[in-house]
Design an enzyme around this catalytic site. Structure first.
Site, mmCIF file in Angstrom:
data_model
loop_
_atom_site.group_PDB
_atom_site.id
_atom_site.type_symbol
_atom_site.label_atom_id
_atom_site.label_comp_id
_atom_site.label_asym_id
_atom_site.label_seq_id
_atom_site.Cartn_x
_atom_site.Cartn_y
_atom_site.Cartn_z
ATOM 1 N N ASP A 46 -9.061 -11.716 -7.087
ATOM 2 C CA ASP A 46 -8.089 -12.254 -6.186
ATOM 3 C C ASP A 46 -7.658 -13.769 -6.440
ATOM 4 O OD1 ASP A 46 -7.490 -10.805 -3.926
ATOM 5 O OD2 ASP A 46 -9.220 -10.810 -2.965
ATOM 6 N N GLU A 69 -2.064 -14.540 -0.304
ATOM 7 C CA GLU A 69 -3.360 -14.418 0.520
ATOM 8 C C GLU A 69 -4.351 -15.360 0.300
ATOM 9 O OE1 GLU A 69 -6.159 -10.481 1.848
ATOM 10 O OE2 GLU A 69 -5.216 -10.700 -0.331
ATOM 11 N N ASP A 126 0.098 -10.124 -2.691
ATOM 12 C CA ASP A 126 -1.070 -9.678 -2.595
ATOM 13 C C ASP A 126 -1.958 -9.620 -3.976
ATOM 14 O OD1 ASP A 126 -3.659 -8.686 -1.836
ATOM 15 O OD2 ASP A 126 -2.981 -7.708 -0.144
ATOM 16 N N ILE A 128 -4.881 -8.794 -4.745
ATOM 17 C CA ILE A 128 -5.724 -7.615 -5.193
ATOM 18 C C ILE A 128 -5.626 -6.818 -3.564
ATOM 19 C CG2 ILE A 128 -7.568 -6.265 -5.232
ATOM 20 C CD1 ILE A 128 -8.636 -8.046 -7.605
ATOM 21 N N ASP A 129 -4.808 -5.848 -3.653
ATOM 22 C CA ASP A 129 -4.654 -5.186 -2.303
ATOM 23 C C ASP A 129 -5.528 -4.073 -2.516
ATOM 24 O OD1 ASP A 129 -3.793 -4.393 0.186
ATOM 25 O OD2 ASP A 129 -2.148 -3.420 -0.439
ATOM 26 N N THR A 131 -9.548 -4.055 -1.796
ATOM 27 C CA THR A 131 -10.788 -4.620 -2.300
ATOM 28 C C THR A 131 -11.948 -3.456 -2.495
ATOM 29 O OG1 THR A 131 -11.662 -5.134 -0.003
ATOM 30 C CG2 THR A 131 -10.274 -7.013 -1.309
ATOM 31 N N SER A 254 -5.153 0.599 -0.472
ATOM 32 C CA SER A 254 -4.092 -0.497 -0.973
ATOM 33 C C SER A 254 -2.714 0.171 -0.798
ATOM 34 C CB SER A 254 -4.240 -0.678 -2.379
ATOM 35 O OG SER A 254 -3.822 0.185 -3.259
ATOM 36 N N LYS A 257 -0.423 3.976 -1.506
ATOM 37 C CA LYS A 257 0.027 4.849 -0.562
ATOM 38 C C LYS A 257 1.312 4.787 -0.575
ATOM 39 C CE LYS A 257 -2.687 3.279 2.844
ATOM 40 N NZ LYS A 257 -3.821 2.293 1.956
ATOM 41 N N ARG A 271 -0.199 4.468 9.070
ATOM 42 C CA ARG A 271 -1.178 3.092 9.226
ATOM 43 C C ARG A 271 -1.239 2.813 10.704
ATOM 44 N NH1 ARG A 271 -3.889 -0.638 6.239
ATOM 45 N NH2 ARG A 271 -4.248 -2.637 7.145
ATOM 46 N N ASP A 284 0.891 -7.334 2.725
ATOM 47 C CA ASP A 284 0.386 -5.882 2.463
ATOM 48 C C ASP A 284 1.488 -4.963 2.643
ATOM 49 O OD1 ASP A 284 -2.348 -6.803 2.471
ATOM 50 O OD2 ASP A 284 -2.700 -7.022 4.474
#
Length: 343
Positions: A46, A69, A126, A128-129, A131, A254, A257, A271, A284
């Site tokens: 990250d 983030e 982001d 790393i979306d 984790t 992440s 999608k 979501r 995100d």
């Protein structure tokens, strides 16, 4: 073309960040990482990913703030020297041995902007979306997500998905990079950290949502988060039944999608809120939302309202996310409302 420099900078930065993430994954992620609930590898990735992207943005656009983030407060603590050294080492491996600690920490701290309508222009990141997908390793999804906002409107988005297969004439190249610019559609290309080998041409394809208009079509499929804590999976199952969807859900970590909907791997991304008070973070969704929209899809909250990125670091005026191929959108929103009435 508009945003040419921004596009080139964003693509290069996300490629670099993906290479850093892959290096961290190979060096630090072990089979027992998830079992021990050890998040240190993703913490390193990250920070290093954010530093690399913010370094590129600072060089090209020094006046542009970044809504990210992470910040470097944790790394500045004396008891975090070992973690700081690992992060700096990974950044140096990518950007050069001359990079010092203060430069790396400064780049990370560039992600502390507040955003909102008052920002004429800002980036959101982001690093790393996804984790859990990152920690599971090869085959599971995570993404580096970078977007440019002007006066609260997303005008450019890039998704780097290191484990999302890219189909081309040479078979399957692991890793997909998508970029969308407002009014220019979506380009999809292999995510190669280095130049392609001799004889291999880097492909570039247009991404388009599917054309399904009936949710009961056997090919219709929705995707949702792997983790039940991120989306109400039982509510998704109820909605699928209401819509007549029979296909098993595609569960991915992440913003991959969004990429799946944009290129027709799925027709719907749901979501659904797990809490009435929770609000989504803009990093995100900003990149994924413009990518689906430019691929011909539609993205709103669960009430059918447009996503409002002008408030600040969260989608304070929105609840949940529905992303579809457009043709199905009104039916999905209506099904969400009908399901809510039945509770």
């Amino acid at each position: 073309m508009p945003y040419d420099l921004e596009s080139q900078t964003a693509l290069a930065a996300v490629r670099q960040a993906a290479a850093v993430c892959q290096a961290v994954q190979q060096r630090l992620v072990r089979p027992e990482t998830l079992a021990k609930k050890d998040k240190s590898p993703v913490t390193v990735a990250d920070f290093a990913s954010q530093a690399v992207v913010c370094a590129a943005l600072e060089k090209a656009f020094p006046d542009d703030p970044v809504v990210g983030e992470e910040d470097a407060h944790e790394l500045r603590q004396s008891d975090q020297a070992a973690l700081r050294n690992i992060v700096v080492d990974h950044v140096r491996n990518d950007l050069g041995a001359h990079i010092d600690d203060d430069q790396v920490l400064g780049w990370i701290d560039r992600g502390g902007a507040s955003g909102g309508a008052s920002a004429e222009r800002c980036w959101t990141l982001d690093p790393i979306d996804g984790t859990k997908g990152f920690l599971r390793g090869r085959g599971d999804q995570y993404a580096i997500a970078l977007a440019l906002l002007e006066r609260g409107q997303v005008v450019l988005g890039v998704l780097g998905c290191p484990n999302l297969p890219f189909p081309n004439a040479n078979g399957q190249t692991i890793g997909t990079l998508m970029i969308a610019v407002r009014g220019q559609g979506v380009q999809m290309q292999p995510l190669l950290a280095q130049a392609p080998p001799p004889g291999v041409v880097r492909a570039e394809l247009q991404a388009h949502v599917d054309q399904l208009s009936d949710p009961a079509d056997p090919a219709a499929r929705f995707c949702e988060s792997v983790e039940s804590g991120h989306s109400d999976q039982s509510a998704s199952a109820t909605l699928a039944a209401l819509l007549g969807i029979t296909h098993e859900p595609l569960r991915m970590d992440s913003q991959a999608k969004y990429a799946a909907v944009a290129r027709g791997d799925a027709s719907i991304y749901l979501r659904l809120p797990v809490s009435a008070k929770y609000r989504e973070k803009i990093w995100d969704h900003a990149a994924g939302a413009i990518i689906v929209a430019e691929a011909g899809g539609r993205v709103t909250d669960v009430h059918g309202q447009p996503l409002d990125f002008s408030i600040g670091r969260t989608l304070a005026n929105n609840q949940g996310i529905i992303a579809t191929n457009s043709a199905l959108h009104h039916r999905v929103v209506a099904a969400v409302a009908a399901a809510a009435l039945k509770k």
